[in-house]
Motif scaffolding. Structure first.
Motif, PDB file in Angstrom:
ATOM      1  N   THR A 274      -8.451 -11.775   0.533  1.00 41.02           N
ATOM      2  CA  THR A 274      -8.447 -10.306   0.616  1.00 41.02           C
ATOM      3  C   THR A 274      -7.066  -9.690   0.369  1.00 41.02           C
ATOM      4  O   THR A 274      -6.917  -8.486   0.454  1.00 41.02           O
ATOM      5  N   ARG A 275      -6.073 -10.530   0.057  1.00 43.59           N
ATOM      6  CA  ARG A 275      -4.711 -10.024  -0.096  1.00 43.59           C
ATOM      7  C   ARG A 275      -4.621  -8.993  -1.227  1.00 43.59           C
ATOM      8  O   ARG A 275      -3.821  -8.065  -1.154  1.00 43.59           O
ATOM      9  N   ASP A 276      -5.436  -9.153  -2.269  1.00 50.91           N
ATOM     10  CA  ASP A 276      -5.399  -8.201  -3.397  1.00 50.91           C
ATOM     11  C   ASP A 276      -5.885  -6.810  -2.994  1.00 50.91           C
ATOM     12  O   ASP A 276      -5.665  -5.844  -3.725  1.00 50.91           O
ATOM     13  N   VAL A 277      -6.568  -6.726  -1.845  1.00 49.03           N
ATOM     14  CA  VAL A 277      -7.024  -5.417  -1.339  1.00 49.03           C
ATOM     15  C   VAL A 277      -6.095  -4.918  -0.239  1.00 49.03           C
ATOM     16  O   VAL A 277      -5.631  -3.774  -0.266  1.00 49.03           O
ATOM     17  N   THR A 278      -5.808  -5.765   0.732  1.00 48.03           N
ATOM     18  CA  THR A 278      -5.014  -5.319   1.890  1.00 48.03           C
ATOM     19  C   THR A 278      -3.577  -4.992   1.506  1.00 48.03           C
ATOM     20  O   THR A 278      -2.990  -4.045   2.030  1.00 48.03           O
ATOM     21  N   GLY A 279      -3.007  -5.766   0.582  1.00 50.59           N
ATOM     22  CA  GLY A 279      -1.626  -5.512   0.169  1.00 50.59           C
ATOM     23  C   GLY A 279      -1.452  -4.153  -0.497  1.00 50.59           C
ATOM     24  O   GLY A 279      -0.631  -3.337  -0.066  1.00 50.59           O
ATOM     25  N   PRO A 280      -2.219  -3.855  -1.571  1.00 51.62           N
ATOM     26  CA  PRO A 280      -2.113  -2.536  -2.199  1.00 51.62           C
ATOM     27  C   PRO A 280      -2.470  -1.384  -1.261  1.00 51.62           C
ATOM     28  O   PRO A 280      -1.894  -0.299  -1.367  1.00 51.62           O
ATOM     29  N   SER A 286       1.455   3.508   3.136  1.00 55.59           N
ATOM     30  CA  SER A 286       2.799   3.561   3.725  1.00 55.59           C
ATOM     31  C   SER A 286       3.754   4.371   2.857  1.00 55.59           C
ATOM     32  O   SER A 286       4.668   5.017   3.375  1.00 55.59           O
ATOM     33  N   GLN A 287       3.540   4.363   1.544  1.00 57.69           N
ATOM     34  CA  GLN A 287       4.425   5.088   0.641  1.00 57.69           C
ATOM     35  C   GLN A 287       4.027   6.540   0.470  1.00 57.69           C
ATOM     36  O   GLN A 287       4.856   7.367   0.075  1.00 57.69           O
ATOM     37  N   THR A 288       2.780   6.875   0.724  1.00 56.48           N
ATOM     38  CA  THR A 288       2.314   8.231   0.420  1.00 56.48           C
ATOM     39  C   THR A 288       1.900   9.047   1.633  1.00 56.48           C
ATOM     40  O   THR A 288       1.558  10.215   1.489  1.00 56.48           O
ATOM     41  N   GLU A 289       1.901   8.458   2.833  1.00 57.42           N
ATOM     42  CA  GLU A 289       1.496   9.238   4.001  1.00 57.42           C
ATOM     43  C   GLU A 289       2.411  10.444   4.206  1.00 57.42           C
ATOM     44  O   GLU A 289       1.998  11.483   4.708  1.00 57.42           O
ATOM     45  N   GLY A 290       3.671  10.311   3.795  1.00 54.19           N
ATOM     46  CA  GLY A 290       4.615  11.412   3.949  1.00 54.19           C
ATOM     47  C   GLY A 290       4.316  12.601   3.067  1.00 54.19           C
ATOM     48  O   GLY A 290       4.797  13.704   3.314  1.00 54.19           O
ATOM     49  N   SER A 291       3.503  12.401   2.029  1.00 51.22           N
ATOM     50  CA  SER A 291       3.114  13.522   1.170  1.00 51.22           C
ATOM     51  C   SER A 291       1.754  14.089   1.567  1.00 51.22           C
ATOM     52  O   SER A 291       1.283  15.052   0.962  1.00 51.22           O
ATOM     53  N   PHE A 292       1.136  13.507   2.585  1.00 53.14           N
ATOM     54  CA  PHE A 292      -0.203  13.905   3.030  1.00 53.14           C
ATOM     55  C   PHE A 292      -0.167  14.568   4.400  1.00 53.14           C
ATOM     56  O   PHE A 292      -0.681  15.670   4.605  1.00 53.14           O
ATOM     57  N   LEU A 293       0.496  13.913   5.347  1.00 53.70           N
ATOM     58  CA  LEU A 293       0.494  14.371   6.731  1.00 53.70           C
ATOM     59  C   LEU A 293       1.212  15.702   6.958  1.00 53.70           C
ATOM     60  O   LEU A 293       0.826  16.437   7.874  1.00 53.70           O
ATOM     61  N   PRO A 294       2.268  16.060   6.201  1.00 52.47           N
ATOM     62  CA  PRO A 294       2.942  17.340   6.473  1.00 52.47           C
ATOM     63  C   PRO A 294       2.045  18.571   6.343  1.00 52.47           C
ATOM     64  O   PRO A 294       2.402  19.642   6.827  1.00 52.47           O
TER      65      PRO A 294
END
Length: 627
Positions: A274-280, A286-294
């Protein structure tokens, strides 16, 4: 929501007072945060020194006394950190509110050219009237009215100016604009939270940053689930950690055989598969939550609105639980839920502990399953939240114009065969204190006006005043007129021509192409309102008159209505059907003691004199003038 011009100064003063009050609040919180910052440093120093004294003390009482002081000082230090953050947030909130009120005062005074957002990046090339009517750029309609700060709001407002609404949907939008015009506090709060996305404080200055763009995360939310959705897979992922831990306890505590290795190996195989799913997934959130949560605070402002008009009710209801599904959370709570789910991934940053937690508990699989269940539940709703933010910012911008412009009023909609009526029409981009109003002679289908006049007398401004107000009316917004009656119309203009060295397009050919587009739209049977300024002035007088008459006749023959302006007196002589379909009006100047003055008043009949030679004389060119 028009108000007497005599009240304008009083309103500006009231807004300035609110601005000063907000700035005073910002200064208060700034001072408080500085004091807390000093205390925070002091308590940390006390905790440090007291802790050191506890280790060096010779008596038990001294040890306990110093240790107690260290603990108290450290607790105070932690509390002051929290208070400092609260003060900073309050200061930034007050600073943004001061910015909102400052911009409002500027709009009231009609000095909006200093506002930062001109919308230049939103200007579309090849649009039939955007450039002619100054919809975007310096000194534009967008700069005048926009209180939108998100990417979604700016685009929604731009689209409402560029793409006319279906006439059937205009009344509902007008009601929404009228309601929001009364809710000044709500608009202030909405803009204040939207500004939080693009403005921040640094060393006493308010700086600007790029608006967070959640589009990448929204694409992930709308994508299919990556992990198997079967109940068997989920049960297996639940049983493996239980079997592993149980086997480890049995083996290490009671000396049983190491059977825990079997579920442990199976779990490791699952993790690899499942690494090909969990990793991406981890990388994406983690990289885009900062553009969503504000955007959560902005959504909370919208959720707190209790609208009374149908259009706004529908929008806000999509952010809240429905009667059919009361278990559904509000949009802002769903964002908080997303934040909590993402926090499960934080343990991945602990390189010493995470490998063991991952192997035993299948941590990444369970974290991803939780997120995928969340995104399945949210689905396309998430993108819709941002569309609603954009629509509400666009509506609030139109409502702001209705609130701050003393002439703003909602237009009336009429049948297609009705006349276009505008009484005391004014240009919304001209400060209220300097406006000159004119009544538009009624325009029925197949009828036109030919307006003549000298240079600088007001012909082009009159055309733009009508055009911009039609744009506002077709967006469901207010107009600057005492009365505005608008039948369904398709606006087409030729007021400003741009040639191009890059494409090899001459000024005259560019104008001909633009006129062809206007004529073709009328020939296609659409109810065109045309505004044509100084038609074909790039050619000789004889051909200009022939071409302009043909264009005017062709447009009126196909049921269009509109206005053409000209300097050419030869164009004012009509024969045949044009004589019945075209009415003559003019603007003029007065000359007293060699000085020219303009009253910008529309009068009946053609003008009989020009001022080109006088203007040449006024700049020092000794051209002879025939009296």
């Amino acid at each position: 929501m028009s108000f007497p011009l005599s009240d304008l100064d009083e309103r500006i003063q009231a807004v300035r007072l609110r601005e000063k009050a907000a700035q005073a609040q910002a200064d208060h919180w700034d001072d408080k945060s500085r004091r807390i910052g000093h205390l925070r440093g002091l308590t940390f120093l006390v905790a440090l020194l007291s802790g050191g004294s506890a280790f060096m003390a010779e008596t038990e009482a001294s040890v306990w006394g110093a240790a107690a002081l260290a603990v108290v000082a450290f607790v105070a230090f932690l509390w002051l950190i929290r208070r400092h953050d609260v003060c900073l947030l309050a200061m930034q909130r007050a600073e943004r509110e001061a910015l909102v009120e400052r911009a409002r005062a500027v709009r009231l005074a009609g000095q909006f050219d200093g506002l930062e957002d001109t919308g230049r990046d939103l200007h579309p090339s090849g649009h039939p009237y955007a450039a002619d009517l100054d919809l975007f750029g310096e000194g534009s309609l967008f700069q005048r009215i926009s209180i939108a700060h998100t990417h979604f709001g700016r685009n929604a407002l731009a689209q409402s100016l560029l793409v006319p609404l279906d006439p059937a949907s205009v009344p509902e939008r007008q009601q929404a604009v009228s309601e929001l015009a009364e809710l000044r506090a709500f608009r202030t709060e909405l803009e204040r939270e939207a500004r939080a996305l693009v403005h921040f404080s640094h060393k006493g200055k308010v700086l600007t940053r790029e608006t967070p763009d959640p589009s990448f995360l929204l694409t992930w939310i709308e994508s299919p689930r990556g992990l198997p959705t079967s109940s068997g897979f989920q049960v297996l992922c639940t049983l493996i950690p239980i079997a592993t831990i149980g086997g480890m306890v049995a083996s290490f505590a009671f000396g049983a055989a190491p059977y825990y290795l079997i579920p442990l190996v199976v779990g490791l195989i699952l993790l690899a598969k499942t690494r090909d799913v969990t990793g991406p997934t981890f990388g994406t959130v983690s990289q885009t939550e900062g553009s969503f949560l504000p955007y959560a605070d902005l959504l909370r402002v919208l959720e707190g609105l209790d609208p009374k008009t149908p259009h706004t009710q529908k929008l806000i209801s999509e952010l809240k639980p429905s009667r059919e599904d009361t278990s559904r959370l509000t949009a802002s709570h769903e964002m908080q839920r997303f934040r909590d789910l993402v926090s499960w991934y934080d343990i991945r940053h602990n390189g010493m502990i995470y490998p063991f937690i991952e192997a035993i508990f299948l941590w990444s699989i369970h974290s991803t399953l939780r997120l995928e269940r969340w995104k399945t539940r949210i689905g396309p709703r998430a993108r819709r939240w941002f569309e609603i933010i954009g629509e509400m910012e666009a509506l609030a911008s139109l409502a702001e114009l209705m609130d701050v412009d003393p002439m703003a009023t909602l237009p009336e909609l009429a049948r297609e065969d009705a006349e276009l009526v505008a009484e005391e029409l004014a240009h919304p981009l001209i400060a209220a204190s300097r406006r000159k109003t004119n009544d538009l002679p009624t325009l029925a289908s197949g009828k036109g006006l030919l307006i003549t006049g000298s240079n600088m007398s007001g012909k082009s401004t009159f055309l733009r005043a009508l055009g911009v107000n039609v744009v506002l009316a077709l967006a469901g917004g207010p107009v600057t007129a005492r009365r505005f009656l608008l039948p369904p119309l398709v606006l087409r203009t030729s007021l400003r021509i741009e040639d191009s060295l890059l494409t090899g397009t001459s000024h005259f050919f560019a104008e001909v192409k633009k006129l062809a587009s206007v004529v073709e739209t009328a020939q296609a049977g659409q109810p065109v309102l045309f505004l044509l300024d100084e038609v074909l002035h790039g050619t000789n007088s004889r051909e200009r008159i022939i071409g302009a008459r043909w264009v005017l006749a062709e447009l009126l023959e196909h049921g269009a209505r509109g206005i053409m302006t000209t300097h050419d007196e030869g164009l004012t002589s009509f024969e045949g059907p044009l004589r019945e379909r075209v009415s003559m009006y003019h603007f003029r100047e007065d000359v007293e003691g060699g000085a020219m003055t303009f009253d910008y008043t529309l009068r009946e009949g053609p003008v009989r004199s020009g001022n080109a030679l006088r203007l040449m004389r006024s700049v020092g060119l000794s051209v002879p003038i025939e009296e």
